[in-house]
Design a protein around this motif. Structure first.
Motif, PDB file in Angstrom:
ATOM      1  N   ALA A 181      52.109  44.294  45.204  1.00 29.70           N
ATOM      2  CA  ALA A 181      52.978  43.706  44.436  1.00 29.70           C
ATOM      3  C   ALA A 181      52.904  42.242  43.979  1.00 29.70           C
ATOM      4  CB  ALA A 181      54.560  43.873  44.534  1.00 29.70           C
ATOM      5  N   SER A 182      52.284  41.538  45.074  1.00 26.80           N
ATOM      6  CA  SER A 182      51.973  39.982  44.682  1.00 26.80           C
ATOM      7  C   SER A 182      50.924  39.711  44.278  1.00 26.80           C
ATOM      8  CB  SER A 182      52.048  39.391  46.260  1.00 26.80           C
ATOM      9  OG  SER A 182      51.104  39.974  47.087  1.00 26.80           O
ATOM     10  N   GLY A 183      49.723  40.873  44.039  1.00 27.59           N
ATOM     11  CA  GLY A 183      48.785  40.588  43.450  1.00 27.59           C
ATOM     12  C   GLY A 183      47.614  39.939  44.451  1.00 27.59           C
ATOM     13  N   ALA A 184      47.569  40.158  45.692  1.00 30.93           N
ATOM     14  CA  ALA A 184      46.982  39.626  46.682  1.00 30.93           C
ATOM     15  C   ALA A 184      45.364  39.640  46.465  1.00 30.93           C
ATOM     16  CB  ALA A 184      47.128  40.217  48.145  1.00 30.93           C
ATOM     17  N   GLN A 192      45.559  43.231  54.506  1.00 31.11           N
ATOM     18  CA  GLN A 192      45.819  41.954  53.812  1.00 31.11           C
ATOM     19  C   GLN A 192      45.725  42.004  52.131  1.00 31.11           C
ATOM     20  OE1 GLN A 192      46.693  39.141  55.332  1.00 31.11           O
ATOM     21  NE2 GLN A 192      46.662  37.633  53.824  1.00 31.11           N
ATOM     22  N   LEU A 193      44.714  42.748  51.786  1.00 26.87           N
ATOM     23  CA  LEU A 193      44.521  42.772  50.321  1.00 26.87           C
ATOM     24  C   LEU A 193      45.442  44.021  49.462  1.00 26.87           C
ATOM     25  CD1 LEU A 193      40.709  43.089  50.663  1.00 26.87           C
ATOM     26  CD2 LEU A 193      42.110  40.987  49.932  1.00 26.87           C
ATOM     27  N   TYR A 231      42.971  36.464  46.075  1.00 30.11           N
ATOM     28  CA  TYR A 231      41.498  36.086  46.975  1.00 30.11           C
ATOM     29  C   TYR A 231      40.286  36.156  45.990  1.00 30.11           C
ATOM     30  CZ  TYR A 231      44.821  36.288  50.721  1.00 30.11           C
ATOM     31  OH  TYR A 231      45.770  36.026  51.554  1.00 30.11           O
ATOM     32  N   CYS A 232      40.408  37.210  45.154  1.00 29.98           N
ATOM     33  CA  CYS A 232      39.229  37.309  44.077  1.00 29.98           C
ATOM     34  C   CYS A 232      38.946  35.775  43.277  1.00 29.98           C
ATOM     35  CB  CYS A 232      39.225  38.425  43.278  1.00 29.98           C
ATOM     36  SG  CYS A 232      37.878  38.519  42.253  1.00 29.98           S
ATOM     37  N   LYS A 233      40.028  35.348  43.065  1.00 30.32           N
ATOM     38  CA  LYS A 233      39.805  34.067  42.042  1.00 30.32           C
ATOM     39  C   LYS A 233      39.270  32.996  42.891  1.00 30.32           C
ATOM     40  CE  LYS A 233      43.516  35.504  38.715  1.00 30.32           C
ATOM     41  NZ  LYS A 233      44.640  35.509  38.338  1.00 30.32           N
ATOM     42  N   LEU A 261      44.247  48.571  41.741  1.00 30.90           N
ATOM     43  CA  LEU A 261      44.382  47.692  42.888  1.00 30.90           C
ATOM     44  C   LEU A 261      44.416  48.245  44.301  1.00 30.90           C
ATOM     45  CD1 LEU A 261      47.341  45.350  41.572  1.00 30.90           C
ATOM     46  CD2 LEU A 261      44.993  44.812  41.760  1.00 30.90           C
ATOM     47  N   LYS A 262      44.886  49.545  44.368  1.00 26.97           N
ATOM     48  CA  LYS A 262      44.807  50.309  45.501  1.00 26.97           C
ATOM     49  C   LYS A 262      43.528  50.606  46.008  1.00 26.97           C
ATOM     50  CE  LYS A 262      49.618  52.246  45.819  1.00 26.97           C
ATOM     51  NZ  LYS A 262      50.538  53.211  45.766  1.00 26.97           N
ATOM     52  N   ARG A 263      42.766  51.146  44.868  1.00 22.44           N
ATOM     53  CA  ARG A 263      41.294  51.311  45.074  1.00 22.44           C
ATOM     54  C   ARG A 263      40.394  50.024  45.328  1.00 22.44           C
ATOM     55  NH1 ARG A 263      39.259  54.372  40.010  1.00 22.44           N
ATOM     56  NH2 ARG A 263      37.151  54.653  41.307  1.00 22.44           N
ATOM     57  N   LEU A 264      40.575  48.929  44.927  1.00 20.93           N
ATOM     58  CA  LEU A 264      40.142  47.821  45.214  1.00 20.93           C
ATOM     59  C   LEU A 264      40.151  47.273  46.677  1.00 20.93           C
ATOM     60  CD1 LEU A 264      40.491  45.726  41.886  1.00 20.93           C
ATOM     61  CD2 LEU A 264      38.448  46.816  42.679  1.00 20.93           C
ATOM     62  N   SER A 265      41.619  47.535  47.036  1.00 21.76           N
ATOM     63  CA  SER A 265      42.024  46.970  48.340  1.00 21.76           C
ATOM     64  C   SER A 265      41.666  47.969  49.483  1.00 21.76           C
ATOM     65  CB  SER A 265      43.521  46.765  48.298  1.00 21.76           C
ATOM     66  OG  SER A 265      44.243  47.865  48.294  1.00 21.76           O
ATOM     67  N   ALA A 266      40.837  48.710  49.143  1.00 25.89           N
ATOM     68  CA  ALA A 266      40.703  49.870  50.258  1.00 25.89           C
ATOM     69  C   ALA A 266      39.398  49.395  51.379  1.00 25.89           C
ATOM     70  CB  ALA A 266      40.014  51.390  49.838  1.00 25.89           C
TER      71      ALA A 266
END
Length: 561
Positions: free
Chosen positions: A384-387, A374-375, A391-393, A427-432
């Motif tokens: 690409a959408s900055g998901a 989802q992230l 959610y963080c905001k 972003l890929k590291r954060l969304s893992a």
């Protein structure tokens, strides 16, 4: 003399005014629609842009005049001359009057075959492994036909043309033959998915499209003021209940499932909570101002062992603008949330906040998780959408300490330089990992640990009867009934077959629970909870589960063992 506005210029101006609402906006948009009613657009891309703009205006109409004009244009869209000219180029767009190609999943394919038997075909040009398809065909034929297929080995296309009657599509024939195979729906689905057949639904006067997709019973709300742009306070929104929660009738439930399934199929998407929807377990959460969530429970035979699954479609003035799924247990929901592309940017954050409030009102959820996909984990669209930042905001935070440290460092960089943007690699590291939002003492569990309960169950079942799992399950079912004081499943109510299925699934888990010190009424409540898993609505299961004084603690303790 004022130059007459061309259709291309009108469309460009209409798109520029997409998110403008308030005094004078409605008449201005109406004037821009007039050149587009009869005017012709020269490219398929421009037609698609017009279609999406009209769908957006149907969901977010300024006033009654706009709504009437937009609905009339959408009703006539499939008859446009420029659409006929660009029909092939607009394939897979979901626009009325165009063909859709997709490797539909089993429940969707069955539904399409039933609704449009003459229009579901096989896309032979996209068939990856004709040999595998040819090997499977004899299993779908009578013995005499199978002998011919094996000896003469005709191409799959020629074979299916011979086997099928001309009144139905080749895709329909394939689906119906698989549906007639021995076994159950699970084995048939596995067979169908293994073939991975590319299908198409041909254009017809009333076939699958998203052009006229809206729910007739939904209220229409006009937008007469600017949209909300500020980020909502999730804690405050969770405390603000929706306007109304109601159970849909079986008839309306079926309509909403069709609407949701069509909304996904026309966008080449699928999700279990909608694909396996049960018309007997559909709930409408009305949040006022035209915003609704139609929650769709899955059929009893497709339910998870523990978590309750509800797919949902987001409606604005009755038009589907997004979809997702909540998988709920321990007053926590794992959330899948998607806005359809044409509706992004229109109060998306507020709609997400109200979804969580709807989940709380309907299912009792007070904590929420988002999985990596989802992230953005292995999901380029979400990256690409900055998901992740979306959610963080809103207040979600990583559950993994290492990822939380990375996130804190990125936040520090943004505070030092507001123009800083996270790289795709970051972003890929954060969304893992998973993100969580917790409130009111509710804590998000580690969902994968629930699956680990299957390991001790496997040992017990193997010890009981080896490969004869049916015999082992029966043994554990009898043992569970004895431990919980149940003399007969009939005394638990509900459909006997569905209750029995739920009981058999839970029996190996009941064997792991420390029931020695439970009171008689606590054991009786557990028996009713298990029966509720096979009942009409999983909402009843969640309510009884949350009301049990010991069950949640006992299950969580097992996951930590």
């Amino acid at each position: 003399m004022t130059r007459q506005l061309t259709p291309v210029d009108a469309l460009r101006r209409l798109e520029a005014a997409r998110l403008e609402f308030g005094r004078g906006c409605g008449p201005a948009k109406l004037a821009l629609l007039r050149p587009l009613v009869r005017g012709r657009l020269a490219s398929a891309r421009a037609l698609l842009r017009l279609h999406e703009q009209l769908c957006f205006m149907r969901a977010f109409p300024d006033d009654h005049a706009i709504l009437t004009a937009v609905e009339a244009m959408l009703c006539a869209f499939s008859r446009r001359g420029d659409l006929r000219r660009h029909r092939a180029a607009l394939g897979d767009s979901g626009i009325a009057g165009t063909r859709i190609h997709y490797r539909f999943y089993w429940p969707t394919a069955r539904r399409l075959a039933a609704r449009w038997p003459g229009r579901l075909g096989i896309d032979w040009d996209a068939l990856d492994e004709p040999g595998r398809f040819a090997v499977a065909l004899p299993l779908l034929a009578t013995p005499i036909e199978a002998a011919w297929l094996r000896v003469r080995d005709p191409s799959p296309r020629i074979a299916l043309a011979r086997l099928n009657r001309a009144t139905e599509g080749e895709g329909t024939f394939l689906v119906r033959r698989i549906a007639a195979m021995p076994g159950d729906d699970f084995t048939r689905e596995a067979f169908f998915d293994a073939l991975d057949t590319p299908l198409f639904i041909d254009a017809g006067s009333n076939t699958l499209s998203r052009t006229l997709a809206w729910h007739a019973r939904s209220p229409v709300a006009y937008v007469d003021s600017p949209l909300r742009r500020a980020a909502p306070d999730l804690h405050a929104e969770l405390k603000r209940p929706p306007h109304r929660v109601r159970a849909a009738s079986t008839g309306e439930g079926a309509q909403l499932i069709d609407l949701a399934q069509d909304a996904l199929a026309t966008r080449l998407r699928d999700i279990d909570g909608i694909a396996y929807g049960s018309a007997r377990d559909v709930w409408v959460v009305d949040d006022a101002h035209g915003l609704q969530f139609a929650f769709i429970g899955v059929a009893p035979e497709r339910r998870q062992l523990l978590r309750a699954t509800y797919g949902f479609v987001t409606l604005r003035s009755g038009a589907p603008i997004g979809y997702g799924q909540l998988d709920t247990l321990f007053r926590c929901a794992d959330v899948s949330f998607n806005s359809f592309t044409s509706f992004r940017g229109a109060e998306t954050a507020w709609i997400f906040a109200r979804l969580l409030a709807a989940g709380r009102a309907l299912l009792g959820t007070c904590a929420f998780t988002l999985d990596g996909y989802q992230l953005g984990h292995q999901n380029d669209e979400a990256i690409a959408s900055g998901a992740w930042w979306f959610y963080c905001k809103l207040g979600f935070r990583p559950s993994d300490p290492a990822i939380r440290k990375l996130a804190d460092a990125e936040l520090a960089l943004i505070r030092a330089n507001p123009k800083h943007r996270s790289s795709v690699a970051m972003l890929k590291r954060l969304s893992a990992g998973t993100m969580v939002f917790e409130t009111e003492g509710a804590r998000a569990p580690e969902w994968p640990r629930l699956a680990d309960l299957g390991a001790p169950a496997a040992r017990r079942l193997a010890a009981a009867a080896g490969p004869d799992r049916a015999s082992a399950v029966q043994q554990y079912s009898r043992s569970a009934m004895k431990r919980l004081g149940v003399r007969s499943l009939a005394e638990l109510g509900g459909s006997r077959s569905e209750v029995q299925r739920a009981w058999e699934r839970w029996a190996p888990l009941v064997d792991q629970l420390p029931l020695t010190h439970w009171r008689r009424e606590e054991r009786a409540k557990l028996a009713r909870i298990i029966a509720a898993k096979g009942g009409r609505s999983e909402r009843d299961f969640l309510r009884q589960f949350d009301a049990h004084p010991r069950l949640a603690r006992a299950l969580l303790a097992l996951t930590r063992a």
